[in-house]
Design a protein around this motif. Structure first.
Motif, PDB file in Angstrom:
ATOM      1  N   HIS A 271      12.915 -39.519  -3.565  1.00 32.88           N
ATOM      2  CA  HIS A 271      14.521 -38.778  -4.510  1.00 32.88           C
ATOM      3  C   HIS A 271      14.040 -38.455  -6.156  1.00 32.88           C
ATOM      4  N   LEU A 272      15.404 -37.806  -6.270  1.00 32.30           N
ATOM      5  CA  LEU A 272      15.481 -37.206  -7.084  1.00 32.30           C
ATOM      6  C   LEU A 272      16.761 -37.518  -8.017  1.00 32.30           C
ATOM      7  N   PRO A 273      16.513 -37.947  -9.187  1.00 32.75           N
ATOM      8  CA  PRO A 273      17.944 -37.957  -9.437  1.00 32.75           C
ATOM      9  C   PRO A 273      18.379 -37.178 -10.656  1.00 32.75           C
ATOM     10  N   VAL A 274      19.892 -36.946 -10.919  1.00 36.45           N
ATOM     11  CA  VAL A 274      20.844 -35.603 -10.814  1.00 36.45           C
ATOM     12  C   VAL A 274      20.838 -35.526 -12.501  1.00 36.45           C
ATOM     13  N   ILE A 275      20.660 -34.863 -13.186  1.00 34.11           N
ATOM     14  CA  ILE A 275      20.411 -34.813 -14.241  1.00 34.11           C
ATOM     15  C   ILE A 275      21.230 -33.634 -15.364  1.00 34.11           C
ATOM     16  N   GLU A 276      22.013 -33.937 -15.714  1.00 33.49           N
ATOM     17  CA  GLU A 276      23.678 -32.669 -16.259  1.00 33.49           C
ATOM     18  C   GLU A 276      23.750 -32.656 -17.803  1.00 33.49           C
ATOM     19  N   ASN A 277      23.493 -32.205 -18.898  1.00 29.49           N
ATOM     20  CA  ASN A 277      23.581 -32.194 -19.969  1.00 29.49           C
ATOM     21  C   ASN A 277      23.029 -33.514 -19.880  1.00 29.49           C
ATOM     22  N   GLY A 278      21.518 -34.446 -20.198  1.00 28.99           N
ATOM     23  CA  GLY A 278      21.269 -34.824 -20.509  1.00 28.99           C
ATOM     24  C   GLY A 278      21.800 -36.107 -19.825  1.00 28.99           C
ATOM     25  N   VAL A 279      23.129 -36.439 -18.639  1.00 31.23           N
ATOM     26  CA  VAL A 279      23.352 -37.058 -17.852  1.00 31.23           C
ATOM     27  C   VAL A 279      23.009 -37.650 -16.877  1.00 31.23           C
ATOM     28  N   LEU A 280      22.718 -38.766 -16.279  1.00 28.92           N
ATOM     29  CA  LEU A 280      22.482 -38.987 -14.988  1.00 28.92           C
ATOM     30  C   LEU A 280      23.962 -38.678 -13.844  1.00 28.92           C
ATOM     31  N   VAL A 281      24.159 -37.877 -13.389  1.00 32.27           N
ATOM     32  CA  VAL A 281      25.175 -37.994 -12.494  1.00 32.27           C
ATOM     33  C   VAL A 281      25.802 -37.785 -10.684  1.00 32.27           C
ATOM     34  N   GLY A 282      24.387 -38.095 -11.309  1.00 29.27           N
ATOM     35  CA  GLY A 282      24.040 -38.538  -9.029  1.00 29.27           C
ATOM     36  C   GLY A 282      23.353 -38.666  -8.806  1.00 29.27           C
ATOM     37  N   ILE A 283      22.643 -39.000  -7.505  1.00 32.71           N
ATOM     38  CA  ILE A 283      20.403 -39.128  -7.175  1.00 32.71           C
ATOM     39  C   ILE A 283      20.807 -38.381  -5.377  1.00 32.71           C
ATOM     40  N   VAL A 284      19.343 -37.248  -5.041  1.00 33.75           N
ATOM     41  CA  VAL A 284      19.909 -36.821  -4.173  1.00 33.75           C
ATOM     42  C   VAL A 284      18.203 -37.117  -2.840  1.00 33.75           C
ATOM     43  N   SER A 285      18.884 -37.467  -1.790  1.00 36.69           N
ATOM     44  CA  SER A 285      16.897 -38.032  -1.145  1.00 36.69           C
ATOM     45  C   SER A 285      16.463 -37.039  -0.294  1.00 36.69           C
ATOM     46  N   ILE A 286      15.787 -37.368  -0.127  1.00 39.04           N
ATOM     47  CA  ILE A 286      15.194 -36.034   1.368  1.00 39.04           C
ATOM     48  C   ILE A 286      16.103 -35.941   2.311  1.00 39.04           C
ATOM     49  N   GLY A 287      16.480 -37.111   2.371  1.00 44.76           N
ATOM     50  CA  GLY A 287      17.435 -37.334   4.103  1.00 44.76           C
ATOM     51  C   GLY A 287      19.216 -36.363   3.769  1.00 44.76           C
ATOM     52  N   ASP A 288      19.982 -36.548   2.273  1.00 45.05           N
ATOM     53  CA  ASP A 288      20.183 -35.642   2.131  1.00 45.05           C
ATOM     54  C   ASP A 288      19.530 -34.102   2.123  1.00 45.05           C
ATOM     55  N   VAL A 289      18.824 -34.255   1.738  1.00 44.33           N
ATOM     56  CA  VAL A 289      18.974 -32.295   1.855  1.00 44.33           C
ATOM     57  C   VAL A 289      18.359 -31.939   2.897  1.00 44.33           C
ATOM     58  N   VAL A 290      17.673 -32.375   3.971  1.00 46.95           N
ATOM     59  CA  VAL A 290      17.513 -32.307   5.790  1.00 46.95           C
ATOM     60  C   VAL A 290      18.735 -32.072   6.074  1.00 46.95           C
ATOM     61  N   LYS A 291      19.720 -33.282   5.740  1.00 46.92           N
ATOM     62  CA  LYS A 291      21.212 -33.064   6.152  1.00 46.92           C
ATOM     63  C   LYS A 291      21.774 -31.738   5.451  1.00 46.92           C
ATOM     64  N   ASN A 292      21.503 -31.620   4.983  1.00 44.38           N
ATOM     65  CA  ASN A 292      22.494 -29.789   4.229  1.00 44.38           C
ATOM     66  C   ASN A 292      21.885 -28.942   4.314  1.00 44.38           C
ATOM     67  N   ARG A 293      20.207 -28.762   5.034  1.00 49.43           N
ATOM     68  CA  ARG A 293      19.811 -27.799   4.851  1.00 49.43           C
ATOM     69  C   ARG A 293      19.641 -27.383   7.253  1.00 49.43           C
TER      70      ARG A 293
ATOM     71  N   GLU B 150      27.836 -41.466  -7.305  1.00 48.43           N
ATOM     72  CA  GLU B 150      27.291 -42.870  -7.260  1.00 48.43           C
ATOM     73  C   GLU B 150      25.783 -43.208  -7.107  1.00 48.43           C
ATOM     74  N   VAL B 151      25.232 -43.729  -8.829  1.00 50.42           N
ATOM     75  CA  VAL B 151      23.798 -44.471  -8.482  1.00 50.42           C
ATOM     76  C   VAL B 151      23.717 -45.283  -8.297  1.00 50.42           C
ATOM     77  N   VAL B 152      22.817 -46.450  -7.282  1.00 50.87           N
ATOM     78  CA  VAL B 152      22.542 -47.250  -8.084  1.00 50.87           C
ATOM     79  C   VAL B 152      21.736 -47.736  -9.003  1.00 50.87           C
ATOM     80  N   THR B 153      21.568 -47.893 -10.080  1.00 51.80           N
ATOM     81  CA  THR B 153      20.989 -48.250 -11.166  1.00 51.80           C
ATOM     82  C   THR B 153      20.452 -49.699 -11.597  1.00 51.80           C
ATOM     83  N   ILE B 154      19.575 -50.389 -11.731  1.00 52.58           N
ATOM     84  CA  ILE B 154      18.548 -51.565 -12.460  1.00 52.58           C
ATOM     85  C   ILE B 154      18.751 -51.755 -14.013  1.00 52.58           C
ATOM     86  N   ASP B 155      18.564 -52.553 -14.339  1.00 47.58           N
ATOM     87  CA  ASP B 155      17.962 -52.664 -15.758  1.00 47.58           C
ATOM     88  C   ASP B 155      16.597 -52.969 -15.809  1.00 47.58           C
ATOM     89  N   PRO B 156      15.650 -52.704 -16.747  1.00 49.02           N
ATOM     90  CA  PRO B 156      13.487 -52.488 -16.259  1.00 49.02           C
ATOM     91  C   PRO B 156      13.695 -54.385 -16.361  1.00 49.02           C
TER      92      PRO B 156
END
Length: 142
Positions: free
Chosen positions: A102-124, A13-19
């Motif tokens: 925060h890093l949006p995750v893009i695969e084949n030009g499509v937004l498929v998720g977002i990763v935060s530093i907390g996610d990275v640290v937790k998994n590391r 899930e990625v929370v998005t907003i209109d510009p």
């Protein structure tokens, strides 16, 4: 461990907003969802990202009136993204070098998720603990 494994555990899930939304709407969304950033999208295209830091900078620059300004005026439009195959070490390097959380995750030009530093640290940390346990087991049985 890579981005795909992080998203498998936390979800995509990625929370998005209109510009055109206001920074006031962003602050409400950030608070209600207990998150630190929102991806700015229009017509399924990622235009930028707006974080707590972007909101604070805007308020510091022009005062409370910043809360009525459109997101497009405060967002970071030159965003850095990652892909599903990027490793945790790559994410840590990218986030540290760019000084963002925060890093949006893009695969084949499509937004498929977002990763935060907390996610990275937790998994590391989890990865390091698994390695330590494997070494203990190896020593105990070897």
């Amino acid at each position: 461990m890579n981005v795909a494994a992080i998203l498998k555990a936390k979800g995509t899930e990625v929370v998005t907003i209109d510009p055109a939304a206001t920074l006031g709407q962003v602050t409400t969304l950030l608070s209600e969802r207990r998150i630190g950033a929102v991806v700015v999208m229009q017509d399924r295209k990622v235009l930028g990202i707006v974080s707590e830091r972007d909101v604070i900078r805007s308020i510091a620059r022009i005062g409370a009136a910043a809360l009525t300004m459109p997101v497009r005026e405060a967002m970071t439009s030159r965003i850095v993204t990652c892909s599903l195959n990027d490793s945790i070490d790559e994410l840590m390097d990218t986030m540290t070098a760019g000084r963002f959380r925060h890093l949006p995750v893009i695969e084949n030009g499509v937004l498929v998720g977002i990763v935060s530093i907390g996610d990275v640290v937790k998994n590391r940390i989890a990865e390091t603990m698994m390695e330590a346990e494997a070494l203990k087991l190896y020593i105990a049985t070897g």
